[in-house]
Design a protein around this motif. Structure first.
Motif, PDB file in Angstrom:
ATOM      1  N   ASN A  30      37.527  44.529  37.070  1.00 36.27           N
ATOM      2  CA  ASN A  30      38.694  44.448  37.929  1.00 36.27           C
ATOM      3  C   ASN A  30      39.059  42.877  38.396  1.00 36.27           C
ATOM      4  OD1 ASN A  30      39.425  47.067  37.635  1.00 36.27           O
ATOM      5  ND2 ASN A  30      38.526  47.990  39.231  1.00 36.27           N
ATOM      6  N   GLN A  31      37.663  42.241  39.163  1.00 40.75           N
ATOM      7  CA  GLN A  31      38.009  40.850  39.591  1.00 40.75           C
ATOM      8  C   GLN A  31      38.728  40.028  38.296  1.00 40.75           C
ATOM      9  OE1 GLN A  31      34.381  39.442  41.201  1.00 40.75           O
ATOM     10  NE2 GLN A  31      35.215  37.562  41.948  1.00 40.75           N
ATOM     11  N   LEU A  32      38.047  40.047  37.112  1.00 41.61           N
ATOM     12  CA  LEU A  32      38.707  39.245  36.233  1.00 41.61           C
ATOM     13  C   LEU A  32      39.948  39.646  35.679  1.00 41.61           C
ATOM     14  CD1 LEU A  32      38.167  37.039  34.302  1.00 41.61           C
ATOM     15  CD2 LEU A  32      37.225  38.730  32.682  1.00 41.61           C
ATOM     16  N   LEU A  33      40.338  40.975  35.540  1.00 39.41           N
ATOM     17  CA  LEU A  33      41.880  41.355  35.546  1.00 39.41           C
ATOM     18  C   LEU A  33      42.702  40.990  36.475  1.00 39.41           C
ATOM     19  CD1 LEU A  33      41.595  45.294  34.105  1.00 39.41           C
ATOM     20  CD2 LEU A  33      42.475  42.912  33.036  1.00 39.41           C
ATOM     21  N   GLU A  34      42.243  41.015  37.671  1.00 34.31           N
ATOM     22  CA  GLU A  34      43.133  40.427  38.831  1.00 34.31           C
ATOM     23  C   GLU A  34      43.347  38.735  38.561  1.00 34.31           C
ATOM     24  OE1 GLU A  34      41.531  41.490  42.507  1.00 34.31           O
ATOM     25  OE2 GLU A  34      41.554  43.632  42.054  1.00 34.31           O
ATOM     26  N   LYS A  35      42.056  38.129  38.090  1.00 32.10           N
ATOM     27  CA  LYS A  35      42.489  36.611  38.124  1.00 32.10           C
ATOM     28  C   LYS A  35      43.541  36.484  36.948  1.00 32.10           C
ATOM     29  CE  LYS A  35      40.032  32.365  37.971  1.00 32.10           C
ATOM     30  NZ  LYS A  35      38.822  31.777  37.956  1.00 32.10           N
TER      31      LYS A  35
END
Length: 134
Positions: free
Chosen positions: A49-54
């Motif tokens: 999720n953190q990478l998707l948000e970026k």
């Protein structure tokens, strides 16, 4: 049958729709990214999720688009909307306008306007003559 959304493929689809190369996305994501790493990312079924948000921030696309976009459903929806049967449900009115008739109508309106203007001019002249006689 439970179908999983392939998030990596969705990242690739949206990136390509925006006309962004893998190298450009890697550059925007930071120094530890390169084209090969983006290629590997696009092959992953699920992305953190953190990478998707970026990625969402860089591409300016909501995270939900990567998590929920299903090409088959989109194609099915589009085919239903634009199928022959669906087109009959949309009332398309065709107007047959004869340009010659429209020109005639405009010409008649113009003549009527000139006649009104002449009448008003005659009335104005009559009033002026009355004023001069006094």
């Amino acid at each position: 049958m439970d179908y999983k959304i392939h998030q990596g493929r969705n990242v690739k689809r949206f990136r390509e729709m925006l006309g962004i190369k893998q190298e450009a996305l890697a550059l925007d994501l930071g120094e530890d990214w390169n084209q090969k790493k983006i290629s590997l990312l696009e092959q992953k079924e699920t992305i953190e999720n953190q990478l998707l948000e970026k990625i969402s921030e860089v591409l300016k696309i909501p995270v939900e688009a990567f998590q929920n976009f299903d090409e088959e459903q989109a194609v099915n929806l589009i085919s239903c909307i634009f199928s022959d049967n669906a087109m009959f449900n949309n009332r398309i009115e065709v107007q047959n306008i004869n340009p010659i008739e429209e020109i005639k109508k405009l010409h008649e309106e113009k003549i009527a306007l000139y006649e009104r203007m002449l009448k008003e001019k005659d009335e104005m002249m009559a009033r002026l003559e009355k004023l001069l006689e006094k």
